[in-house]
Design a protein around this motif. Structure first.
Motif, short mmCIF file in Angstrom:
data_model
loop_
_atom_site.label_atom_id
_atom_site.label_comp_id
_atom_site.label_asym_id
_atom_site.label_seq_id
_atom_site.Cartn_x
_atom_site.Cartn_y
_atom_site.Cartn_z
N GLY A 9 14.00 58.50 36.95
CA GLY A 9 13.25 59.74 37.13
C GLY A 9 14.23 60.88 37.27
N ARG A 10 14.05 61.67 38.36
CA ARG A 10 14.96 62.78 38.61
C ARG A 10 16.11 62.41 39.56
N ASP A 11 16.04 61.24 40.12
CA ASP A 11 17.04 60.83 41.12
C ASP A 11 18.10 59.92 40.48
N ALA A 12 19.29 59.99 41.09
CA ALA A 12 20.41 59.16 40.63
C ALA A 12 20.69 58.07 41.65
N PHE A 13 21.04 56.92 41.15
CA PHE A 13 21.31 55.77 42.02
C PHE A 13 22.61 55.06 41.56
N TRP A 14 23.17 54.37 42.55
CA TRP A 14 24.31 53.48 42.27
C TRP A 14 23.85 52.04 42.41
N LEU A 15 24.19 51.19 41.41
CA LEU A 15 23.97 49.76 41.51
C LEU A 15 25.34 49.08 41.58
N ARG A 16 25.49 48.31 42.64
CA ARG A 16 26.79 47.62 42.83
C ARG A 16 26.62 46.13 42.54
N ALA A 17 27.55 45.57 41.74
CA ALA A 17 27.57 44.13 41.44
C ALA A 17 29.01 43.62 41.54
N GLU A 18 29.13 42.32 41.55
CA GLU A 18 30.48 41.73 41.59
C GLU A 18 31.19 41.99 40.25
N GLU A 19 32.47 42.24 40.36
CA GLU A 19 33.24 42.49 39.14
C GLU A 19 33.31 41.21 38.29
N PRO A 20 33.08 41.33 36.99
CA PRO A 20 33.17 40.15 36.12
C PRO A 20 34.63 39.71 35.94
N GLN A 21 34.84 38.42 35.79
CA GLN A 21 36.19 37.89 35.56
C GLN A 21 36.55 38.02 34.08
N ALA A 22 37.78 38.44 33.87
CA ALA A 22 38.21 38.63 32.48
C ALA A 22 38.37 37.31 31.75
N HIS A 23 38.69 36.23 32.50
CA HIS A 23 38.98 34.95 31.85
C HIS A 23 38.36 33.82 32.65
N LEU A 24 37.95 32.82 31.93
CA LEU A 24 37.47 31.60 32.56
C LEU A 24 38.63 30.66 32.85
N GLY A 25 38.36 29.61 33.60
CA GLY A 25 39.37 28.56 33.77
C GLY A 25 40.14 28.69 35.06
N ILE A 26 41.22 27.92 35.12
CA ILE A 26 42.01 27.82 36.33
C ILE A 26 42.90 29.04 36.46
N SER A 27 43.55 29.14 37.60
CA SER A 27 44.40 30.28 37.88
C SER A 27 45.66 30.23 37.01
N LYS A 28 46.32 31.37 36.96
CA LYS A 28 47.51 31.47 36.13
C LYS A 28 48.60 30.52 36.58
N ALA A 29 48.80 30.38 37.89
CA ALA A 29 49.85 29.50 38.41
C ALA A 29 49.61 28.05 38.00
N TRP A 30 48.37 27.58 38.18
CA TRP A 30 48.06 26.21 37.79
C TRP A 30 48.20 26.02 36.28
N TRP A 31 47.81 27.02 35.54
CA TRP A 31 47.95 26.91 34.09
C TRP A 31 49.42 26.77 33.68
N LEU A 32 50.29 27.56 34.28
CA LEU A 32 51.71 27.47 33.96
C LEU A 32 52.29 26.12 34.36
N LEU A 33 51.86 25.59 35.50
CA LEU A 33 52.35 24.27 35.92
C LEU A 33 51.91 23.18 34.95
N ILE A 34 50.67 23.25 34.50
CA ILE A 34 50.18 22.25 33.55
C ILE A 34 50.92 22.36 32.22
N VAL A 35 51.12 23.59 31.74
CA VAL A 35 51.87 23.78 30.49
C VAL A 35 53.29 23.26 30.63
N LEU A 36 53.93 23.56 31.77
CA LEU A 36 55.31 23.12 31.98
C LEU A 36 55.40 21.60 32.03
N ALA A 37 54.49 20.97 32.79
CA ALA A 37 54.52 19.51 32.90
C ALA A 37 54.25 18.85 31.54
N GLY A 38 53.25 19.36 30.83
CA GLY A 38 52.97 18.80 29.52
C GLY A 38 54.11 19.01 28.53
#
Length: 439
Positions: A135-164
């Protein structure tokens, strides 16, 4: 140390290159995957958030202004979604901190209209904030920020790549290195005179199978040649020394002139010595490496030259020095060096003077045998160890076989030692032996 391993050891060099290749491939794959995943996830997040904004805007537009507060409170019961009235004094920051956030903001504006604002914080409260009009009023809707990437964390990913990467590189390098290692061991055994070495001729790899078959054929040929050579050398020794013995006996019994008889005996001894040199050079023998007292070996061989009118020794070797070697080979080396000095290392009408010295240097013992003769031309120093090579007239006699120094070099090589020959500054020839030191 690492440079030496990577430069000279096939397994570690292959392992390092494979590890770098696989690690680089893994990192490149991750970067490419995230780049390809970023846009679809941004569109998906914008679609879901846009649907929530549309629902909230529709709900707020359908109720009276006084009832909107009740609706806003009911929407706020879910901790992940929050709606509040937008005010002019609100302090907010644009949602553009990275490419993914900018893609989400652009997709929301395209979905909800250009009057839509997307913020990453409002009045100091973080999250994904979307400003919309109902209408004539303005509102803010707050939601959780979306994750840019799925999967495990970067540290775990590097460890798995290194071990493999490490496991895969070790496995592949081992598979590549195994047949080459077997070939290296078999070649070393052939070099040591063990001609019964055999490689697997039924391996699955065609190229390795052909190499192994060729090596086994070569080993069989060498074994046959070695057997024929041993029979031939034994026959030559017997067939030549038997008539020499008869000639000596006949000379002793038939020649009455003592001077002629002695000359004939010397010629026969010389021929017998030449045959012995040939046998020493051609005979491989079996090494029995052990710890040897250097002073005992030197004094024993020096004592066999009993005539002081021909050769005199000056020995300076510490009794504590011990070397690794075969006693027969070491005796053969010293005997040939001393005989070479006796023949060629003397001045006119004077006995040969031989200096024998030894010093320890690290894991080596440097044994120096020097005579005080005329020496040789520097141009032919490197040729002295070639079989049947004779030096200049100053150091050449017709009675020599031309094999003495060749036998020395060959025997030292079998014991893992080296020979260096040079002229002394004050005259004479120097033979420098680098022997392995024993504790």
């Amino acid at each position: 140390m690492l440079r030496r391993l990577l430069g000279f050891n096939l397994f570690w060099r292959t392992f390092a290159w494979l590890a770098l290749l696989l690690a680089g491939t893994g990192v490149a794959w991750q970067v490419a995957f995230r780049a390809l995943e970023s846009e679809p996830r941004a569109l998906q997040a914008a679609q879901q958030l846009g649907d929530m904004v549309v629902l909230a805007r529709t709900a707020l537009s359908q109720v009276e202004p006084i009832q909107r507060l009740v609706l806003i409170k009911s929407l706020g019961r879910d901790a992940s979604i929050r709606v509040q009235v937008a005010e002019l004094r609100d302090d907010w920051r644009t949602y553009d901190q990275d490419p993914f956030a900018r893609q989400v903001a652009l997709a929301l504006q395209q979905r909800l209209g250009q009057d839509t604002f997307v913020a990453r914080s409002v009045n100091g409260q973080g999250g994904l904030w979307v400003r919309f009009m109902a209408g004539r009023d303005a509102f803010w809707l707050r939601a959780e920020e979306p994750q840019a990437h799925l999967g495990i964390s970067k540290a775990w990913w590097l460890l798995i790549v290194l071990a493999g990467t490490l496991l895969g590189s070790a496995l592949i390098a081992g598979l590549i290195n195994r047949p080459l290692r077997a070939l290296s061991i078999a070649t070393h055994r052939i070099k040591e005179g063990e001609y019964d070495s055999r490689l697997d001729e039924h391996t699955l790899t065609n190229e390795i199978r052909e190499v192994n078959r060729g090596f086994n054929r070569m080993a069989r040929v060498l074994a046959k040649l070695e057997q024929d050579r041993a029979v031939m050398m034994a026959g030559i020794s017997h067939d030549l020394r038997t008539p020499l013995a008869r000639l000596r006996l006949e000379a002793e019994m038939s020649v009455h002139d003592e001077e002629a008889r002695n000359a004939m005996a010397q010629d026969i001894d010389q021929l017998d010595a030449v045959i012995g040199k040939f046998m020493d050079y051609a005979r491989p023998g079996e090494l029995q490496t052990q710890s040897l007292s250097l002073i005992e070996a030197v004094e024993r061989e020096a004592a066999s030259f009993r005539d002081p009118s021909q050769i005199r020794f000056r020995i300076r070797v510490l009794p504590s020095l011990k070397v690794k070697g075969d006693p027969t080979e070491l005796s053969r080396v010293l005997q040939n060096l001393f005989e070479n000095a006796r023949r060629y290392g003397h001045q006119k009408d004077q006995p040969a003077r031989v200096d024998v010295m030894a010093t320890a240097k690290g894991d080596e013992v440097i044994l120096t045998v020097r005579d005080h003769g005329p020496g040789v031309s520097p141009a032919i120093l490197s040729e002295l160890t070639k079989p049947f090579f004779r030096g200049n007239t100053a150091r050449t006699a017709a009675s020599g076989s031309g094999l003495g120094l060749a036998i020395v070099e060959k025997s030292l090589a079998r014991m893992g030692a080296t020979l260096e020959i040079l002229n002394a500054e004050s005259g004479g020839l120097v033979s420098r032996l680098r022997l392995l030191r024993a504790e």
